[in-house]
Motif scaffolding. Sequence first.
Motif: not given
Length: 231
Positions: A5-16
């Motif tokens: 859960l701490r490392g669960l990525a969001s779309k913004d993370d993938v875009i970044s």
Amino acid sequence: MGVELRGLASKDDVISMFNSVRFGGLTLMENYSTIGAELALYALLNYAYERGFPVLVEDIFDAFAGYVRHFDVMGLTPPMEHVGVLKIGGVDEVGHVVDKIQFEADPALYLQKKERAIAKAMGDDRYVYIVTGFERLLGFQRDVKGVYVIVNHLRENLGNDRRMSFNIIEGNVIRGFPTNPLPLLEGVATSVIELHDHGDMLRLRFRKSIFTFLEGRNEVFLQPADVVGWW
């Protein structure tokens, strides 16, 4: 579940993560998961489309065609109108095929033909370049000399500021070769990302990445259903 859960990525993370990739570099994506290659390719095609970058996919021995067939089964419909396909061997055509190159046992001949086809198809445009089935090309090399020719070609193309390059490789296949070329490829690559299954999630491990430097993360986790829902 705390770590996931701490490392669960969001779309913004993938875009970044994609934003951290520079033109002129080479990102090696080593897939050791069940659907990681498909999800990475799906995200890349959508990312490029949203930013107005044309895409050229090098389809070696129908690898890209296979991934697209998997998209159909999974109910995924990535944008394809901005995608050109350069066929290297194989017979299964999907998308807009810009050129076909017969496989050459001599890698130097194949690389010369490929670069001429790319120049003709892309001109002076900046583009996202995705190679699929790279392990199939390496598997046909008769000796280490052929692998070195290919690796040196990758090295010579570093710094090409019109090309943002991604090589998607099936890691379990390439590790089974008598001589594993991954260390050579990883040495040339400017970014190395491993994709692993982690329960019902996908784990992205950043072995070499500016994203780690910028975000301070060595790995993130993705829910496949989230990736599908983002686009």
